[in-house]
Design a protein around this motif. Sequence first.
Motif, PDB file in Angstrom:
ATOM      1  N   LYS A 135       0.835  -1.191   0.000  1.00 17.75           N
ATOM      2  CA  LYS A 135       0.000   0.000   0.000  1.00 17.75           C
ATOM      3  C   LYS A 135       0.874   1.247   0.000  1.00 17.75           C
ATOM      4  O   LYS A 135       1.883   1.312   0.709  1.00 17.75           O
ATOM      5  N   GLU A 182       0.671   5.102   0.860  1.00 16.96           N
ATOM      6  CA  GLU A 182      -0.188   6.059   1.569  1.00 16.96           C
ATOM      7  C   GLU A 182       0.191   7.505   1.299  1.00 16.96           C
ATOM      8  O   GLU A 182      -0.645   8.400   1.440  1.00 16.96           O
ATOM      9  N   PHE A 191      -7.020   8.461  -2.272  1.00 19.23           N
ATOM     10  CA  PHE A 191      -7.426   7.278  -3.013  1.00 19.23           C
ATOM     11  C   PHE A 191      -6.512   6.139  -2.576  1.00 19.23           C
ATOM     12  O   PHE A 191      -5.449   6.359  -1.981  1.00 19.23           O
ATOM     13  N   GLU A 192      -6.926   4.910  -2.855  1.00 18.78           N
ATOM     14  CA  GLU A 192      -6.150   3.738  -2.455  1.00 18.78           C
ATOM     15  C   GLU A 192      -5.234   3.298  -3.590  1.00 18.78           C
ATOM     16  O   GLU A 192      -5.708   2.879  -4.649  1.00 18.78           O
ATOM     17  N   GLU A 214      -1.868   0.889  -4.653  1.00 20.11           N
ATOM     18  CA  GLU A 214      -1.002  -0.243  -4.331  1.00 20.11           C
ATOM     19  C   GLU A 214      -0.005  -0.406  -5.468  1.00 20.11           C
ATOM     20  O   GLU A 214      -0.348  -0.230  -6.642  1.00 20.11           O
ATOM     21  N   VAL A 256      -5.008   1.133  -8.567  1.00 26.18           N
ATOM     22  CA  VAL A 256      -5.834   2.124  -7.879  1.00 26.18           C
ATOM     23  C   VAL A 256      -7.247   1.569  -7.764  1.00 26.18           C
ATOM     24  O   VAL A 256      -7.886   1.248  -8.775  1.00 26.18           O
ATOM     25  N   LYS A 257      -7.723   1.435  -6.536  1.00 27.55           N
ATOM     26  CA  LYS A 257      -9.088   0.964  -6.319  1.00 27.55           C
ATOM     27  C   LYS A 257     -10.093   2.023  -6.740  1.00 27.55           C
ATOM     28  O   LYS A 257      -9.833   3.229  -6.651  1.00 27.55           O
ATOM     29  N   GLU A 297     -12.856   4.636  -6.559  1.00 22.52           N
ATOM     30  CA  GLU A 297     -13.206   5.591  -5.499  1.00 22.52           C
ATOM     31  C   GLU A 297     -14.693   5.563  -5.203  1.00 22.52           C
ATOM     32  O   GLU A 297     -15.169   6.293  -4.344  1.00 22.52           O
ATOM     33  N   THR A 357     -10.916   6.365 -12.167  1.00 26.47           N
ATOM     34  CA  THR A 357     -11.116   5.554 -10.961  1.00 26.47           C
ATOM     35  C   THR A 357     -12.333   6.007 -10.167  1.00 26.47           C
ATOM     36  O   THR A 357     -12.647   5.412  -9.140  1.00 26.47           O
ATOM     37  N   SER A 370     -11.927   0.256 -10.843  1.00 26.88           N
ATOM     38  CA  SER A 370     -10.599  -0.046 -10.318  1.00 26.88           C
ATOM     39  C   SER A 370      -9.677  -0.330 -11.498  1.00 26.88           C
ATOM     40  O   SER A 370     -10.074  -1.019 -12.445  1.00 26.88           O
TER      41      SER A 370
END
Length: 483
Positions: free
Chosen positions: A32, A34, A45-46, A48, A68-69, A71, A124, A128
């Motif tokens: 991840k 951050e 946003f997430e 990885e 990117v997951k 949103e 996003t 995803s």
Amino acid sequence: MRTISTMCCNFHLILLIALALFLRISSQHGSKVEVLPGFEGPLPFELETGYVGLGETDDDLQVFYYFVKSENDPQKDPLMLWLTGGPGCTSFSALAFQIGPFAFKDEEYDGNLPNLISRPESWTKACSIIFVDLPFGTGFSYAKNVTAQRSDSKLVHHTHQFLRKWLIDHPEFLSNEFYMGADSYSGIPAPAIVQEISNGNEIGLQPQINLQGYLLGNPVTTRKEVNDRVQYTHGMGLISDELYASLQRNCKGEYINVDSRNKLCLRDLNYYDECISTLYLENILNRFCPEVVVTPKKHEALYRRSLTQKFNTTINSNAIVPDRRCKINFAFFLATQWANHESARKSLHIREGTISKWERCYKTDFEYQISSSFEFHVNLSAKGYRALIYSGDHDAVVPFNSTETWIRALNYSIVEDWRPWFLENYVAGYTRTYSNQMTFATVRGGAHLTSYNRPAESLAMFTRWIANVPLTEQGTIISCSRH
């Protein structure tokens, strides 16, 4: 009879083997992210990043990706894998310049780490996205023998292999609808990748992929796009009626493989080359940026130059900063400075010693094996997969009329004829839908990287299509068809 000590030793051996396997499998999982250097505060946003190994040993073939997951609702929203063109350009290009949730701040470069900002038009918002660095040698992906892994067929196979392994590591996305996304040169391998995924599903490869369709932006398809560029540049008022008529008369529609004895055609093509030599072919409205344009050697280099124009200059720390008015080239420069900064690599979890110098595009030693992706479109449409083909109408590299030509050659019946689609009550482009679930759309004012210079329109087009609603859903339906 086994002794207790022998049984214990065997038990511990089994545990060690299980642990080793677990660690090896675990090592495939991403990390991840951050914070990103240059971005103020925690990421909204997430993100990885990670590697997926495709070889027999850990260092054979390591594919780097950014994930990117969505949103919105990552559990239910579609999953897309994005492959940038080139061939050999990192999908960081799509992440940072086109459809991802952040961008480089447009400000004077002072020698420090470039700043990042949020992009509100990120795709996003509805999906995803896995941004993958392929073929090998691209971005942060690496291999022991890079040259041996660089071809159309290897790219197809590696992308398919990567996706199944990635889904094994991310089983929570197995049920999500899956789409393949690509642009530019990747219009050649992407349909072949979709077909290989489909074939794999049919023979029972695991895990099963919930394949629904694909989307391609300004895609190279037949490798004969230059033959339609002459008509395009004439229609846009960039060459005279007289030159266009002479080109048609003397070249008879063939501007790539010209007979060296056809002196009249070669003469006209040299005039033509001179007319467009100071145009930025990827966006004919943009200023000409000579620092990134390679001058062709007469006509024989025109096609190669036009398809690789933005990739021919690799900017390093010693290079002159591009003119900021050449926005995309300036942004590419910022990306190079950022990705080669130690803090950026640390934040992305890049393995030390794997990539000495990050380059946005690595185009050498690539073997071109797929002459056209047309037949893949035929096969995929017959299987019922959805397809969105879109074109920025100010792109002269892969002009929209060239894309229209091969789509017409599919000979599908028209479901909804040519009509405008709207964004906030203005015409954002034009669209036509065909049987076999294929949609063609133009983005008005769009360049070769359509989502870069028309982000709001591109997002509207994508979100409507991915939700399986007509592009004309948000506006007045007006038919421009001839009855």
